[in-house]
Design a protein around this motif. Structure first.
Motif, PDB file in Angstrom:
ATOM      1  N   GLN A  90     -30.238   8.732 -97.214  1.00 31.61           N
ATOM      2  CA  GLN A  90     -29.492   7.854 -98.110  1.00 31.61           C
ATOM      3  C   GLN A  90     -30.312   6.643 -98.492  1.00 31.61           C
ATOM      4  N   ALA A  91     -31.084   6.103 -97.493  1.00 28.88           N
ATOM      5  CA  ALA A  91     -31.939   4.940 -97.780  1.00 28.88           C
ATOM      6  C   ALA A  91     -33.015   5.302 -98.788  1.00 28.88           C
ATOM      7  N   VAL A  92     -33.608   6.507 -98.629  1.00 34.28           N
ATOM      8  CA  VAL A  92     -34.629   6.958 -99.586  1.00 34.28           C
ATOM      9  C   VAL A  92     -34.019   7.098-100.980  1.00 34.28           C
ATOM     10  N   ASN A  93     -32.836   7.714-101.024  1.00 32.27           N
ATOM     11  CA  ASN A  93     -32.168   7.896-102.326  1.00 32.27           C
ATOM     12  C   ASN A  93     -31.837   6.547-102.959  1.00 32.27           C
ATOM     13  N   ASP A  94     -31.303   5.628-102.134  1.00 32.38           N
ATOM     14  CA  ASP A  94     -30.946   4.300-102.660  1.00 32.38           C
ATOM     15  C   ASP A  94     -32.179   3.580-103.191  1.00 32.38           C
ATOM     16  N   LYS A  95     -33.273   3.633-102.417  1.00 32.46           N
ATOM     17  CA  LYS A  95     -34.483   2.930-102.844  1.00 32.46           C
ATOM     18  C   LYS A  95     -35.047   3.569-104.113  1.00 32.46           C
ATOM     19  N   ALA A  96     -34.980   4.898-104.210  1.00 32.20           N
ATOM     20  CA  ALA A  96     -35.453   5.569-105.421  1.00 32.20           C
ATOM     21  C   ALA A  96     -34.626   5.145-106.625  1.00 32.20           C
ATOM     22  N   ASN A  97     -33.320   5.034-106.415  1.00 33.12           N
ATOM     23  CA  ASN A  97     -32.448   4.576-107.511  1.00 33.12           C
ATOM     24  C   ASN A  97     -32.760   3.137-107.876  1.00 33.12           C
ATOM     25  N   THR A  98     -33.039   2.322-106.862  1.00 32.25           N
ATOM     26  CA  THR A  98     -33.379   0.915-107.125  1.00 32.25           C
ATOM     27  C   THR A  98     -34.648   0.824-107.974  1.00 32.25           C
ATOM     28  N   ILE A  99     -35.671   1.604-107.605  1.00 32.08           N
ATOM     29  CA  ILE A  99     -36.934   1.608-108.367  1.00 32.08           C
ATOM     30  C   ILE A  99     -36.678   2.067-109.801  1.00 32.08           C
ATOM     31  N   LYS A 100     -35.838   3.080-109.925  1.00 34.45           N
ATOM     32  CA  LYS A 100     -35.511   3.578-111.251  1.00 34.45           C
ATOM     33  C   LYS A 100     -34.850   2.480-112.087  1.00 34.45           C
ATOM     34  N   ASN A 101     -33.922   1.733-111.467  1.00 32.45           N
ATOM     35  CA  ASN A 101     -33.246   0.635-112.172  1.00 32.45           C
ATOM     36  C   ASN A 101     -34.235  -0.467-112.537  1.00 32.45           C
ATOM     37  N   ILE A 102     -35.174  -0.785-111.604  1.00 33.43           N
ATOM     38  CA  ILE A 102     -36.177  -1.822-111.879  1.00 33.43           C
ATOM     39  C   ILE A 102     -37.051  -1.404-113.062  1.00 33.43           C
ATOM     40  N   GLN A 103     -37.471  -0.152-113.062  1.00 36.27           N
ATOM     41  CA  GLN A 103     -38.312   0.347-114.170  1.00 36.27           C
ATOM     42  C   GLN A 103     -37.569   0.278-115.495  1.00 36.27           C
ATOM     43  N   SER A 104     -36.268   0.603-115.470  1.00 34.29           N
ATOM     44  CA  SER A 104     -35.480   0.520-116.699  1.00 34.29           C
ATOM     45  C   SER A 104     -35.376  -0.920-117.180  1.00 34.29           C
ATOM     46  N   SER A 105     -35.117  -1.850-116.216  1.00 35.48           N
ATOM     47  CA  SER A 105     -35.020  -3.278-116.579  1.00 35.48           C
ATOM     48  C   SER A 105     -36.360  -3.787-117.110  1.00 35.48           C
TER      49      SER A 105
END
Length: 839
Positions: free
Chosen positions: A570-585
């Motif tokens: 879950q932590a890996v998935n959350d961090k991957a989603n966070t990176i994805k959101n950062i890249q989008s921003s």
């Protein structure tokens, strides 16, 4: 209708008619002609009609009178009910007043009882209230002063604001007038354009500053996003490593848990198998046919076995042992319970010899009975083998050949058979049982054989005192020489022989048979085997519990490791989603930066154009005349003055709002203090009233007592009135019921009279008299109620008729029916008689 029955009816009718209207002749005695009879009937009928009409008139009068009485009784009943309800309400109110008066008396008595203390407390409360009022009044006065000052200050501020508003209006008028003068000159227009151009430039510069600030913030956001992206990727790498480590740990835990679960299953299966074995052994032991004895028997046998350890086979008489053994003898002698299988198993006897299979089953059964007892006494159990069966078969054959019958043949058991098979001697116990005579045939059941064996062993073991215990020591191997191999069978006389082999040689026939043949029982001590198995069960139970605990522990660890893996994933998935959101921003910020740069370039170009316009307007304004400059200066002065008076108005309005707030606060404070003062005054009034109640307690008690006496007197009167209303209602209800009954009787009489009158009128029409009479008699169509009255009057016993008449009311009786019936029947009788004469 035949003539005989017709004559009877006519005679009865004539008799009734004669009785009712006092005629002296019957239908058989009428001698006058038809005219005379008709005239007489008409006269009598007319008289009856007048009488019935009078009765109807009287009945109608009675109904009217009864109706008046019933109406009056109903009204009286309603009035009585109303009086009763009023009396009840008065009584209820009187009871409530009594309760209130009693409470007042109690309250007054309480005041008198506590007068001294209550008066002091009330006086103290009054004094405290006065002090509180003085304090509250002082606070009210102070609040009033503050409120007055606040109101004055508010009024003054309001006045200043009003005056300043007028100054603003005047300044605005001056600016407007000056503006008109300037507007009429070219300088004014240039100045206006210049002011607008400067304003536009300021707005454009402000927009440029705003866009530059946005650009700075966007670049900061881009830098932050790049930093977050870098950090996020590093954290993702770290969390992925943690996930890989957790998965490796989960794999190891899964393997260990699988091994522990397999070990647990193996332990559980082994434990269940052992428990099943124990249960089977216990069930076998419980269901096994066995001898019955107690520890008292075992202990005594052991005792005397020790005393006779060097004895060759016979003991002394032991009364105590005999007494104990006697307890168990009968139960063992009668103890065999055959099974269906044993009852259905048969063996053949040829020439007095039973087959080997029978000897084998008999010997195994005897061993199953004797071995537990032999083991309990510390002796070896009996072994049943092909060798012992051969010896038994040879011994029985020798006995049969000798035709011995009951008794021992020492030459056979001590010489012939031992030499033939190679052993020292043969022990022997024989017995005749209750079914020995049944065992001499050619076919015998296993059940009969087992019953005989049990009886024989019961005699040998539990009833052997008179034989010096020779049989018991033989079958239980309690002699100085021991035996192990044995068998049992029957001879041709049905006698049981138990033979055991003593000291076989190593190279004799018996020893060879033992080696080459089979031993059919491997006797064990069931109790010992059970104990060993139960001990093993404890060990395996312990192993099972340990395996179970280990499996539970490893399974729990497996579950915990699974949770760790889940969390890591879950932590890996959350961090991957966070990176994805950062890249989008970040992409959005970069796009935003480009847009801002484009906007800045456009604004800079626009500002340059506006600066050129301003330079041009300033040059035009410089060329204007000095007079125009003065007008502009006057306009600027007017505007400045307007700004000053406006600013002063704003300041005065702010001060006015503060003064309004202060006035509201002072007003609210005054209201609160006034409320406190009013409450204190109300409390003083209550406490003063309470003090007065204690001071006037004796007088108030006297008043309350006098009031209670008066209320009780009123209650007594109200109760009396209520009881009288109940009595009146009862009387009124009874009178109403009587009146209604009387009215019903009167209406019944009226209806009866009207019915009779209608009947008479219908029958007395001149042209129908003869026809109606004949039809009435021939067809027997008398009114149903008339026939009923006739039957009751003619067939009822005299005494009953008299008693019935006594119960009838004095008015509206049935005499009119008899009268009318008499007339009708007289007429009928005459007409029938007249017709008879014609025939």
């Amino acid at each position: 209708m035949n003539n005989k029955f017709k004559d009877t009816v006519v005679g009865t009718a004539a008799l009734l008619a004669t009785t009712t209207i006092a005629l002296t002749t019957n239908s058989h005695q009428v001698k006058a002609d038809n005219k005379e009879n008709t005239k007489q009937i008409n006269n009598n009928s007319t008289s009856s009609l007048e009488s019935t009409e009078q009765r109807v008139t009287k009945a109608e009068s009675n109904v009217n009178d009864a109706q008046l009485e019933a109406n009056s009784a109903s009204r009286n009943k309603v009035l009585a009910e109303q009086k009763k309800d009023q009396a009840f309400d008065t009584l209820k109110k009187a009871k409530e007043n009594q309760t209130k008066a009693e409470n007042l008396v109690k309250e007054a008595q309480n005041k008198v009882s506590n007068k001294e203390i209550g008066e002091k407390q009330a006086q103290k409360a009054v004094d405290e209230d006065k002090v509180a009022i003085d304090q509250a009044q002082s606070q009210v006065d102070e609040a009033k002063k503050t409120a007055d000052l606040a109101l004055d200050s508010l009024n003054e501020a309001q006045s200043k604001v009003t005056n300043q508003e007028q100054k603003v209006k005047d300044a605005q008028v001056k600016v407007d007038n000056t503006q008109k003068i300037v507007d009429n000159t070219n300088v004014g227009k240039i100045q206006t354009d210049l002011d607008q151009a400067n304003k536009n430039l300021t707005q454009a510069q402000s927009s440029l500053d705003e866009e530059n600030n946005k650009l700075i913030k966007t670049r900061v956001a881009i830098d932050n996003s790049n930093e977050q992206l870098k950090q996020g990727k590093a954290e993702l790498t770290q969390k992925q490593a943690q996930l890989d480590q957790a998965n490796e740990q989960l794999k190891n835990s899964q393997e260990m848990a699988n091994k522990a679960n397999e070990d647990l299953t193996a332990n559980e299966n082994s434990l269940n198998q052992l428990k099943q074995k124990i249960a089977t052994l216990k069930s076998t032991e419980e269901n096994q046919d066995k001898l019955i004895y107690g520890t008292d028997f075992i202990n005594l046998v052991k005792k005397y076995k020790e005393e006779n350890r060097d004895n060759w086979g016979f003991w002394s008489s032991y009364p105590d042992l005999a007494e104990v053994a006697k307890k168990y003898y009968e139960a063992n002698f009668q103890g065999y319970k055959p099974t269906k299988a044993d009852e259905n198993t048969y063996y053949t006897i040829n020439n007095g010899l039973i087959d080997k299979e029978a000897i084998k089953q008999m010997s195994l059964y005897a061993a199953s009975l004797l071995n537990p007892l032999r083991i309990s006494l510390g002796e070896k159990p009996i072994l049943v083998s092909d060798a012992s069966i051969e010896v038994e078969l040879a011994t029985i054959k020798a006995y049969n050949d000798a035709n011995q019958g009951f008794g021992h043949l020492e030459n056979i058991i001590q010489d012939k058979i031992p030499k033939e098979f190679g052993f020292w001697t043969e022990g022997e116990s024989i017995a005749m049982t209750t079914n020995s005579s049944d065992l001499k045939g050619t076919r015998v059941s296993l059940a009969d054989l087992k019953m005989g064996i049990r009886q024989a062993i019961a005699m040998w073991v539990f009833d052997d005192n008179d034989q010096g215990y020779g049989h018991m020591t033989d079958v239980l191997s309690l002699r100085i020489y021991k035996s192990e191999d044995a068998a049992i069978s029957i001879d041709k006389f049905g006698i049981f022989h138990f033979n055991d082999i003593v000291e076989p040689s190593e190279d004799g026939e018996f020893a060879q048979l033992k080696k080459t043949g089979q031993t059919y029982n491997e006797p064990t001590d069931v109790a010992s085997e059970l104990a060993n198995l139960e001990a093993e069960e404890v060990t395996k139970q312990t192993s099972y519990e340990a395996a179970k605990a280990n499996a539970e522990q490893l399974n729990n660890k497996l579950n915990a490791d699974q949770q760790v893996v889940n969390k890591a994933q879950q932590a890996v998935n959350d961090k991957a989603n966070t990176i994805k959101n950062i890249q989008s921003s970040l992409a959005q910020y970069i796009e935003q930066e480009n847009n801002i740069k484009n906007t800045i370039e456009k604004l800079q170009s626009n500002i340059k154009s506006k600066e050129e316009i301003i330079t041009n307007l300033e040059n035009q304004l410089a060329e204007a005349s000095a007079d125009n400059k003065q007008k502009l200066a006057d306009l600027q002065t007017a505007k400045s003055n307007l700004d000053e008076v406006n600013n002063e108005l704003i300041s005065l309005n702010t001060d006015l709002k503060q003064k309004q707030t202060n006035n509201d606060i002072a007003k609210k404070t005054l209201e609160e203090k006034t409320s406190i003062l009013n409450e204190a005054k109300q409390k003083l009034e209550l406490d003063t009233a309470d003090l007065l109640s204690y001071q006037q307690a004796p007088e108030n008690l006297k008043k309350a007592q006098d009031n209670l006496a008066q209320v009780q007197d009123e209650l007594e009167k109200a109760n009396k009135v209520y009881e009288e209303s109940i009595n009146l209602l009862t009387i009124s209800a009874n009178n109403d019921e009587l009146a209604q009954n009387k009215l019903a009787e009167a209406k019944k009489e009226l209806a009866s009279a009207k019915a009779a009158l209608s009947a008479l009128k219908a029958l007395l029409e001149p042209q129908k008299i003869e026809n109606n009479s004949a039809e009435f008699i021939n067809k027997q169509q008398m009114p149903e109620q008339v026939i009923s009255k006739i039957k009751n009057r003619t067939m009822m016993p005299e005494k009953t008729r008299v008693e019935s008449n006594k119960t009838l009311p004095q008015t509206g009786n049935d005499s009119w029916i008899l009268t009318s019936l008499g007339v009708l029947l007289s007429l009928g009788g005459v007409m029938v008689n007249f017709k008879k004469r014609k025939i």
